[in-house]
Motif scaffolding. Structure first.
Motif, PDB file in Angstrom:
ATOM      1  N   ASP A   1       0.826  -1.208   0.000  1.00  0.00           N
ATOM      2  CA  ASP A   1       0.000   0.000   0.000  1.00  0.00           C
ATOM      3  C   ASP A   1       0.861   1.259   0.000  1.00  0.00           C
ATOM      4  O   ASP A   1       0.543   2.241  -0.686  1.00  0.00           O
ATOM      5  CB  ASP A   1      -0.941  -0.004   1.202  1.00  0.00           C
ATOM      6  CG  ASP A   1      -1.952  -1.141   1.137  1.00  0.00           C
ATOM      7  OD1 ASP A   1      -2.337  -1.522   0.016  1.00  0.00           O
ATOM      8  OD2 ASP A   1      -2.336  -1.659   2.212  1.00  0.00           O
TER       9      ASP A   1
ATOM     10  N   ASP B   1      -2.237   7.211   5.649  1.00  0.00           N
ATOM     11  CA  ASP B   1      -3.031   8.412   5.923  1.00  0.00           C
ATOM     12  C   ASP B   1      -2.241   9.688   5.647  1.00  0.00           C
ATOM     13  O   ASP B   1      -2.828  10.727   5.310  1.00  0.00           O
ATOM     14  CB  ASP B   1      -3.503   8.410   7.373  1.00  0.00           C
ATOM     15  CG  ASP B   1      -4.599   7.381   7.621  1.00  0.00           C
ATOM     16  OD1 ASP B   1      -5.215   6.925   6.638  1.00  0.00           O
ATOM     17  OD2 ASP B   1      -4.819   7.014   8.796  1.00  0.00           O
TER      18      ASP B   1
ATOM     19  N   LEU C   1      -1.853   9.800   1.399  1.00  0.00           N
ATOM     20  CA  LEU C   1      -3.043  10.074   0.587  1.00  0.00           C
ATOM     21  C   LEU C   1      -3.232  11.565   0.275  1.00  0.00           C
ATOM     22  O   LEU C   1      -3.509  11.923  -0.880  1.00  0.00           O
ATOM     23  CB  LEU C   1      -4.292   9.505   1.263  1.00  0.00           C
ATOM     24  CG  LEU C   1      -4.551   8.017   1.031  1.00  0.00           C
ATOM     25  CD1 LEU C   1      -5.591   7.485   1.998  1.00  0.00           C
ATOM     26  CD2 LEU C   1      -4.976   7.776  -0.415  1.00  0.00           C
TER      27      LEU C   1
ATOM     28  N   ASN D   1      -5.950  -2.512  -1.737  1.00  0.00           N
ATOM     29  CA  ASN D   1      -6.496  -1.576  -0.745  1.00  0.00           C
ATOM     30  C   ASN D   1      -6.634  -0.163  -1.313  1.00  0.00           C
ATOM     31  O   ASN D   1      -7.633   0.526  -1.063  1.00  0.00           O
ATOM     32  CB  ASN D   1      -5.610  -1.538   0.499  1.00  0.00           C
ATOM     33  CG  ASN D   1      -5.795  -2.766   1.373  1.00  0.00           C
ATOM     34  OD1 ASN D   1      -6.840  -3.404   1.342  1.00  0.00           O
ATOM     35  ND2 ASN D   1      -4.778  -3.102   2.156  1.00  0.00           N
TER      36      ASN D   1
ATOM     37  N   ASN E   1      -9.502  -0.171  -3.773  1.00  0.00           N
ATOM     38  CA  ASN E   1     -10.785  -0.127  -3.056  1.00  0.00           C
ATOM     39  C   ASN E   1     -11.100   1.284  -2.578  1.00  0.00           C
ATOM     40  O   ASN E   1     -12.251   1.734  -2.636  1.00  0.00           O
ATOM     41  CB  ASN E   1     -10.767  -1.093  -1.863  1.00  0.00           C
ATOM     42  CG  ASN E   1     -10.829  -2.546  -2.295  1.00  0.00           C
ATOM     43  OD1 ASN E   1     -11.272  -2.852  -3.397  1.00  0.00           O
ATOM     44  ND2 ASN E   1     -10.388  -3.448  -1.428  1.00  0.00           N
ATOM     45  N   TYR E   2     -10.064   1.991  -2.111  1.00  0.00           N
ATOM     46  CA  TYR E   2     -10.258   3.377  -1.674  1.00  0.00           C
ATOM     47  C   TYR E   2     -10.744   4.238  -2.846  1.00  0.00           C
ATOM     48  O   TYR E   2     -11.698   5.019  -2.710  1.00  0.00           O
ATOM     49  CB  TYR E   2      -8.950   3.933  -1.106  1.00  0.00           C
ATOM     50  CG  TYR E   2      -9.002   5.416  -0.820  1.00  0.00           C
ATOM     51  CD1 TYR E   2      -9.558   5.904   0.357  1.00  0.00           C
ATOM     52  CD2 TYR E   2      -8.508   6.335  -1.750  1.00  0.00           C
ATOM     53  CE1 TYR E   2      -9.625   7.269   0.614  1.00  0.00           C
ATOM     54  CE2 TYR E   2      -8.574   7.697  -1.511  1.00  0.00           C
ATOM     55  CZ  TYR E   2      -9.127   8.167  -0.327  1.00  0.00           C
ATOM     56  OH  TYR E   2      -9.194   9.515  -0.090  1.00  0.00           O
TER      57      TYR E   2
ATOM     58  N   GLU F   1     -14.328   3.337  -3.780  1.00  0.00           N
ATOM     59  CA  GLU F   1     -15.295   3.810  -2.795  1.00  0.00           C
ATOM     60  C   GLU F   1     -15.447   5.334  -2.817  1.00  0.00           C
ATOM     61  O   GLU F   1     -16.554   5.866  -2.707  1.00  0.00           O
ATOM     62  CB  GLU F   1     -14.876   3.364  -1.391  1.00  0.00           C
ATOM     63  CG  GLU F   1     -15.020   1.861  -1.160  1.00  0.00           C
ATOM     64  CD  GLU F   1     -14.426   1.421   0.166  1.00  0.00           C
ATOM     65  OE1 GLU F   1     -13.996   2.307   0.946  1.00  0.00           O
ATOM     66  OE2 GLU F   1     -14.388   0.205   0.427  1.00  0.00           O
ATOM     67  N   GLN F   2     -14.306   6.025  -2.966  1.00  0.00           N
ATOM     68  CA  GLN F   2     -14.343   7.488  -2.910  1.00  0.00           C
ATOM     69  C   GLN F   2     -14.762   8.121  -4.235  1.00  0.00           C
ATOM     70  O   GLN F   2     -15.450   9.148  -4.241  1.00  0.00           O
ATOM     71  CB  GLN F   2     -12.953   8.031  -2.514  1.00  0.00           C
ATOM     72  CG  GLN F   2     -12.534   7.662  -1.104  1.00  0.00           C
ATOM     73  CD  GLN F   2     -13.371   8.335  -0.045  1.00  0.00           C
ATOM     74  OE1 GLN F   2     -13.657   9.525  -0.130  1.00  0.00           O
ATOM     75  NE2 GLN F   2     -13.778   7.573   0.966  1.00  0.00           N
TER      76      GLN F   2
END
Length: 521
Positions: A114, A164, A167, A495, A498-499, A502-503
């Motif tokens: 990630d 975090d 991003l 991952n 998926n972010y 989703e976003q």
């Protein structure tokens, strides 16, 4: 003996996971790939030195040149890559008295998947953005905030960060690229005028000619000036096609038309032409022996044993080669992939917004039901005929906006007009995604809604790093429901994917029929 390489920055990377062994799919050797990793590590070290030293305009230029050198299909030459690394080392030593070490890029490739994924998005986005900033610099345009972000982004790659923490930097890369594309748009239109819709013939006239490919309009202008009155015609190729829309370039009568299609067809299309080809930027494939003596490179583009035009920009060797080869003895009536004999270009945001009332009225009256932006990079992977079929099957009351070399799949199709406007509008090079953004924002203001509420769908094809920074810009702007293909990037971990899903509701392409069904409800 060369070490094995690892590279997964382009769409055609081996097995959809990464090029390893002694050579990449693009033809880059393991030695060249290893040196590009070293150059990247040196650039990260230089960026870290900038945080405590006093960077100059030359520092930022070196960063642009170094990042540009590492883009896919730009530089295959170990000698020139090493020379660039040496320059970076010298500048780093000046800033930090040699106290800042190079960064080991293997730490990125070997990191948690990630972290590797997010750092790759930043790095590849910076590489693509560097190309745009470099073209703007050639036209004397710079932006302090863009320059500073190159330092911030590179330095972040060499630091320990959590997901975090990374991003927001990924999103900031998209923000910086928006400013960078605006800068390049201003540079191009200030130098050459606002593009206007222009029909470009695909016929190659008899007599000496030169084919110029890439993205650098300044190089084209210099070539046009140096060939004036010499009886040599100039033809664009690939991403240089949109040059025909610029008024101050169109004034040269020997800028005649466009040759060939997208970059991945060059080894076939260049094989027997009686003319030289000048590469101004990326999209160089390893030249075959049948035409290697007719290929010339300039700027950061380089290939072993291929003639290179240096900083003096004296194109005399290219001109002499064109005169010696003589061109065709009769006009060659060539066609696009679908049999068309001309293509249109020049539908920049300036051109489209000049008829905004016509567009808005057509939407309000129901004449235009939807806009599709179908654009991006082309490539050789099977399945890219999806984009041709998508355009052909799009509703007859829809408008197709396009840009970058992906348009060669369908830009010679005659889809007719709506309300006097052509259904296919070529907005320009890949950086002219800025034009598409400007048009989308203007339409959203006219209809008093958000961009995501417009009857607009983005269907993008990607290949290399400039597509990455454009995607990050679209995400930064909050644009959702983008259809992306022909495959998803190998460097995006499950991952992170998926972010993004989703976003931003990113959709991998499926079939034109299924995707149109989803889009049109």
């Amino acid at each position: 003996m060369e070490k094995n390489m690892f590279c997964f920055q382009c769409e055609q990377t081996a097995g959809g996971t990464g090029c390893t062994g002694c050579a990449g799919v693009c033809g880059k050797s393991a030695g060249a790939a290893g040196l590009q990793d070293e150059l990247t590590g040196a650039l990260i070290g230089l960026a870290q030195a900038c945080q405590t030293g006093m960077p100059t305009a030359q520092t930022y230029t070196l960063i642009l040149e170094g990042l540009f050198t590492t883009i896919t299909n730009v530089n295959f030459d170990t000698v020139t890559i090493q020379a660039m690394t040496d320059k970076v080392h010298a500048e780093k030593a000046r800033l930090s008295a040699g106290t800042t070490p190079d960064y080991d890029v293997q730490k990125i490739w070997n990191a948690n998947e990630d972290i590797r994924s997010l750092k790759s998005l930043i790095l590849f986005g910076l590489r693509g953005m560097a190309a745009y900033a470099y073209h703007a610099l050639m036209l004397n345009k710079t932006d302090d905030e863009v320059s500073k972000f190159f330092v911030k982004g590179l330095a972040a790659l060499g630091s320990e960060h959590t997901m975090d923490e990374l991003l927001p930097i990924v999103m900031e890369t998209g923000k910086a690229n928006l400013a960078c594309m605006a800068m390049l748009d201003a540079a191009n239109t200030t130098a050459y005028g606002v593009p206007t819709p222009t029909a470009v013939p695909l016929t190659i006239e008899k007599g000496p000619f030169i084919v110029i490919t890439g993205h650098d309009l300044k190089d084209l202008e210099l070539l046009l000036k140096q060939t004036e009155g010499k009886g040599i015609n100039i033809y664009t190729h690939g991403e240089m096609l949109p040059a025909h829309g610029y008024p101050l370039l169109k004034k040269y009568p020997h800028l005649k038309g466009n040759f060939g299609t997208a970059w991945q067809n060059q080894q076939k299309e260049f094989a027997s032409i009686p003319a030289p080809v000048l590469f101004t930027t990326n999209c160089l494939m390893p030249p075959r022996s049948s035409y290697a003596d007719r290929v010339f490179t300039t700027e950061v583009v380089s290939y072993p044993e291929i003639s290179h035009i240096g900083d003096d920009k004296d194109f005399t060797p290219v001109i002499e080669k064109a005169l010696a080869l003589g061109g065709y003895t009769e006009d060659q009536h060539l066609t696009g992939i679908n049999g068309g004999t001309t293509v249109m270009t020049g539908f920049s945001h300036g051109a489209v917004l000049s008829v905004a009332d016509t567009v808005i009225n057509a939407v309000k009256k129901g004449a235009i039901s939807r806009f599709f932006l179908v654009g991006g990079c082309d490539g050789a992977r099977p399945g890219r005929n999806y984009y041709t079929e998508f355009v052909q099957k799009a509703p007859s009351d829809s408008v197709i906006l396009t840009l970058a070399c992906g348009k060669y799949r369908f830009n010679d199709l005659d889809l007719g007009t709506i309300g006097g406007l052509p259904r296919i509008m070529d907005m320009g090079q890949c950086n002219d995604a800025y034009s598409a953004i400007k048009v989308a924002i203007a339409l959203s203001e006219a209809f008093k809604c958000g961009v995501n509420d417009l009857p607009l769908t983005l269907v993008l094809s990607w290949y290399e790093q400039k597509a990455v920074c454009i995607l990050l810009t679209l995400l930064y702007l909050g644009i959702q429901n983008i259809y992306l293909g022909p495959t998803l990037p190998a460097f995006v971990s499950p991952n992170v994917l998926n972010y993004l899903v989703e976003q931003f509701h990113i959709h991998p392409i499926s079939t034109p029929e299924e995707d149109l069904k989803k889009i049109l409800g």
